[in-house]
Design a protein around this motif. Structure first.
Motif, PDB file in Angstrom:
ATOM      1  N   MET A   1       0.851  -1.187   0.000  1.00  9.86           N
ATOM      2  CA  MET A   1       0.000   0.000   0.000  1.00  9.86           C
ATOM      3  C   MET A   1       0.886   1.235   0.000  1.00  9.86           C
ATOM      4  N   SER A   2       0.639   2.117  -0.946  1.00  3.71           N
ATOM      5  CA  SER A   2       1.517   3.271  -1.098  1.00  3.71           C
ATOM      6  C   SER A   2       1.297   4.308  -0.032  1.00  3.71           C
ATOM      7  N   GLY A   3       0.059   4.440   0.474  1.00  2.00           N
ATOM      8  CA  GLY A   3      -0.213   5.443   1.485  1.00  2.00           C
ATOM      9  C   GLY A   3      -0.159   4.843   2.861  1.00  2.00           C
ATOM     10  N   GLY A   4      -0.561   5.675   3.837  1.00  2.00           N
ATOM     11  CA  GLY A   4      -0.609   5.203   5.201  1.00  2.00           C
ATOM     12  C   GLY A   4       0.717   5.202   5.897  1.00  2.00           C
ATOM     13  N   HIS A   5       1.721   5.851   5.306  1.00  2.00           N
ATOM     14  CA  HIS A   5       3.041   5.844   5.931  1.00  2.00           C
ATOM     15  C   HIS A   5       3.008   6.530   7.288  1.00  2.00           C
ATOM     16  N   ARG A 134      -3.993  -1.375   8.166  1.00  2.00           N
ATOM     17  CA  ARG A 134      -4.875  -2.304   7.475  1.00  2.00           C
ATOM     18  C   ARG A 134      -5.677  -3.132   8.468  1.00  2.00           C
ATOM     19  N   GLN A 151     -14.152   2.178   3.267  1.00  2.00           N
ATOM     20  CA  GLN A 151     -13.405   2.350   2.023  1.00  2.00           C
ATOM     21  C   GLN A 151     -12.967   3.794   1.817  1.00  2.00           C
ATOM     22  N   SER A 154     -10.063   4.307   3.949  1.00  2.00           N
ATOM     23  CA  SER A 154      -8.910   3.610   3.394  1.00  2.00           C
ATOM     24  C   SER A 154      -8.265   4.410   2.273  1.00  2.00           C
ATOM     25  N   PHE A 155      -9.091   4.937   1.359  1.00  2.00           N
ATOM     26  CA  PHE A 155      -8.540   5.685   0.233  1.00  2.00           C
ATOM     27  C   PHE A 155      -7.980   7.039   0.675  1.00  2.00           C
ATOM     28  N   ARG A 158      -4.680   6.095   2.011  1.00  2.00           N
ATOM     29  CA  ARG A 158      -3.847   5.531   0.960  1.00  2.00           C
ATOM     30  C   ARG A 158      -3.249   6.622   0.075  1.00  2.00           C
ATOM     31  N   TYR A 159      -4.041   7.671  -0.236  1.00  2.00           N
ATOM     32  CA  TYR A 159      -3.599   8.691  -1.177  1.00  2.00           C
ATOM     33  C   TYR A 159      -3.190  10.004  -0.503  1.00  2.00           C
TER      34      TYR A 159
END
Length: 258
Positions: A1-5, A134, A151, A154-155, A158-159
């Motif tokens: 997953m690219s986001g959520g850092h 997650r 969702q 989540s998005f 993620r972004y």
């Protein structure tokens, strides 16, 4: 997953009992623990001492460094500042503290606000430090939170990094053309930049949605199926809010009123 850092930075990897508990169990336990803390009467100082001691013990079991928890608690500083003002601005009977007149009701309110906010935030910090992003989203779905809301969350996470990178590129582009935001006269430029960022994010969202539809997206996300938590796991997870509830009940019965 690219986001959520950002959130993954909150996670402290480990193999403790707290780390192994399912996310939905920890979410329920954290919610009812915070409710028990808020319900505790502020005049019973020993109850808050028990809460703090148990939370510190859990942090030690999960091997969460005390300094890390202290740094994350700094987010409540605005509330602490507000609480420190209450004894000076609240009405009612007054007393002197170090020669300074203060409201007795304001002192009690400040103490209760700081104590409950700090302990409740500490529970949240412990949850974030032992549960991945997650896992939290999956736990919310298991708790029957509407799938659409999960969702969206989540998005958004993620972004978040993608939007931040876009904003950084726009800032570099402005500065490379000699723009410096010094005063209110530059606000129209910043406003147009915000509008352009919104349009870019909206268009990116449309492209992502079309890409998902082309790959068979039907309104649900995979990965939430599987066996639920056993009764033993639930008993382990709910032992914390049960203990806090017992402490709060005892505090109320032994003279909670000020």
């Amino acid at each position: 997953m690219s986001g959520g850092h950002a959130h993954q930075g909150l996670l402290v990897p480990g193999t403790s009992v707290l780390h192994r508990l399912p996310a939905h169990v920890k979410l329920v336990a954290a919610l009812f623990s915070v409710l028990a803390i808020v319900a505790a009467p502020g005049s019973q100082f020993w109850a808050f001492g028990v809460f703090a001691g148990v939370i510190a013990l859990l942090a030690a079991v999960a091997r969460i460094p005390p300094g890390l928890i202290a740094r994350r608690l700094l987010i409540e500083l605005p509330f602490v500042v507000f609480a420190l003002l209450l004894p000076f601005v609240a009405a009612g009977e007054r007393t002197e503290v170090l020669g300074v007149p203060m409201s007795i009701e304001g002192l009690w309110s400040a103490w209760e606000l700081v104590a409950t906010a700090t302990l409740g935030l500490a529970v949240s910090v412990l949850l974030a430090a032992t549960t991945g992003l997650r896992e939290i989203l999956t736990g919310l779905e298991r708790l029957r939170m509407p799938t659409l809301i999960v969702q969206i969350m989540s998005f958004m996470i993620r972004y978040a990094d993608v939007v931040a990178d876009e904003l950084r590129r726009m800032r570099i582009a402005r500065e490379s053309r000699g723009f410096v935001a010094r005063d209110i006269r530059q606000w129209p430029v910043l406003g147009r930049s915000a509008g352009a960022l919104f349009v870019r994010c909206f268009e990116r969202g449309e492209r992502v949605h079309l890409a998902m539809l082309s790959r068979g997206y039907d309104g649900g996300m995979p990965g939430t199926d599987g066996p639920g938590a056993s009764s033993v796991v639930w008993a382990t997870g709910l032992s914390l809010p049960l203990l806090f509830t017992v402490v709060t009940a005892v505090a109320v019965l032994t003279g909670g009123a000020r």
